[in-house]
Design a protein around this motif. Structure first.
Motif, PDB file in Angstrom:
ATOM      1  N   LEU A   1       0.832  -1.212   0.000  1.00  0.00           N
ATOM      2  CA  LEU A   1       0.000   0.000   0.000  1.00  0.00           C
ATOM      3  C   LEU A   1       0.865   1.259   0.000  1.00  0.00           C
ATOM      4  O   LEU A   1       1.889   1.317   0.680  1.00  0.00           O
ATOM      5  CB  LEU A   1      -0.910   0.020   1.236  1.00  0.00           C
ATOM      6  N   THR A   2       0.440   2.264  -0.743  1.00  0.00           N
ATOM      7  CA  THR A   2       1.131   3.554  -0.705  1.00  0.00           C
ATOM      8  C   THR A   2       0.865   4.217   0.642  1.00  0.00           C
ATOM      9  O   THR A   2      -0.233   4.121   1.187  1.00  0.00           O
ATOM     10  CB  THR A   2       0.646   4.465  -1.842  1.00  0.00           C
ATOM     11  N   TYR A   3       1.873   4.899   1.171  1.00  0.00           N
ATOM     12  CA  TYR A   3       1.754   5.452   2.524  1.00  0.00           C
ATOM     13  C   TYR A   3       0.801   6.644   2.588  1.00  0.00           C
ATOM     14  O   TYR A   3       0.212   6.923   3.633  1.00  0.00           O
ATOM     15  CB  TYR A   3       3.135   5.886   3.031  1.00  0.00           C
ATOM     16  N   ASP A   4       0.640   7.379   1.454  1.00  0.00           N
ATOM     17  CA  ASP A   4      -0.153   8.601   1.506  1.00  0.00           C
ATOM     18  C   ASP A   4      -1.631   8.366   1.210  1.00  0.00           C
ATOM     19  O   ASP A   4      -2.516   8.820   1.948  1.00  0.00           O
ATOM     20  CB  ASP A   4       0.420   9.657   0.555  1.00  0.00           C
ATOM     21  N   ARG A   5      -1.933   7.606   0.136  1.00  0.00           N
ATOM     22  CA  ARG A   5      -3.327   7.389  -0.249  1.00  0.00           C
ATOM     23  C   ARG A   5      -3.853   6.008   0.115  1.00  0.00           C
ATOM     24  O   ARG A   5      -5.037   5.731  -0.060  1.00  0.00           O
ATOM     25  CB  ARG A   5      -3.481   7.619  -1.747  1.00  0.00           C
TER      26      ARG A   5
END
Length: 297
Positions: A160-164
């Motif tokens: 998973l991307t940390y921001d979105r």
């Protein structure tokens, strides 16, 4: 007597029900036994499916005209007999693609791209991992999880991307890893690279200690990692222990900041995402807008 596909599918369904019951009862011993049996039946199902496909495409042997036996001099270059082909095909079918990916990711210890996963499996397990099987694997795993929940002992899921908190493009992970380990932050790609290098080097050390010389492909894989780690490779001397030491030294530089970014993202994911989304990621923004008919005007 070999079980049919229908019998194996019925058995899989029964085992998944039993596993759900064991988990609800918090009976870890029973759940472990059922998971082990599930893996065996899944492998048998894959083998039965492979055999069925082979039977459907094979020519009708009764219609093939008899021919004189080939000369002795031609035997060395003759193609393998059908039993030999079936034996090789059966061996490959014994390990489903998802299990091959699981083995590679476990060795690497961090999310990885399909190309690396395939290279690792071929280098250490001696068989190619068909890339076309990986293209749809994550989607198949997501559909299975949505239909059956935690029926399987693990799922091949997304980083998973940390921001979105959306799926990190092209990176696969294992569902049983802690959520923080599956998050990719600003520094994570370098940390993941170094973690992969350590995993490959440690596997080479294990094989060497056990008296099983690693393949040339395994050494070539380690060399590619070592060439991109300061202090890991010098004067054509490729030493797994040196690679591990150099990789750990650099990881220590990034560890604190990377852990903080990943930890914060994991906390948000647990608070905001469903179980499915925590494994396979939230829908990208453009998909969400499309599904709701676009932003209001």
């Amino acid at each position: 007597m070999t079980a049919s596909l229908e019998e194996l599918e019925e058995r899989l369904s029964q085992l998944r029900v039993r596993l759900r019951e064991a988990r609800r009862a918090r009976d870890t011993a029973a759940a472990s036994r059922i998971r082990s049996e599930l893996r065996e039946v899944e492998a048998a199902w894959e083998e039965a499916l492979d055999a069925e496909e082979a039977a459907e495409t094979a020519p009708d042997e009764q219609q093939v005209p008899l021919r004189a036996p080939a000369p002795r001099t031609a035997r060395a270059t003759a193609p393998p007999s059908r039993p030999a082909l079936r034996e090789k095909r059966s061996h490959q079918a014994a390990v489903p693609a998802r299990e091959q990916v699981h083995q590679s990711l476990t060795l690497l210890g961090a999310p990885a791209a399909p190309k690396l996963i395939s290279s690792v499996y071929e280098a250490f397990f001696g068989e190619p991992l068909v890339a076309t099987k990986l293209a749809s694997l994550r989607r198949d795993e997501e559909r299975s999880f949505k239909a059956q929940g935690y029926a399987r002992p693990y799922y091949i899921c997304a980083a998973l991307t940390y921001d979105r908190l959306t799926p990190a493009r092209g990176l696969l992970a294992i569902s049983v890893w802690p959520l923080q380990r599956r998050v990719i932050g600003p520094l994570s790609l370098r940390v993941v690279f170094l973690t992969h290098a350590i995993g490959v080097a440690e596997q080479i050390e294990r094989l060497t200690a056990a008296g099983h010389p690693p393949s040339d492909a395994a050494w070539q894989l380690l060399r590619r990692f070592a060439l991109n780690i300061p202090g890991a490779y010098d004067n054509d001397d490729l030493d797994p222990a040196r690679v591990i030491s150099a990789a750990r030294t650099e990881i220590a530089v990034h560890q604190k900041s990377d852990d903080a970014e990943r930890g914060a993202a994991a906390d948000r994911a647990r608070a905001q995402l469903t179980d499915v989304q925590q494994l396979f990621g939230a829908a990208p923004l453009h998909n969400a807008l499309r599904d709701t008919g676009g932003a209001s005007r």
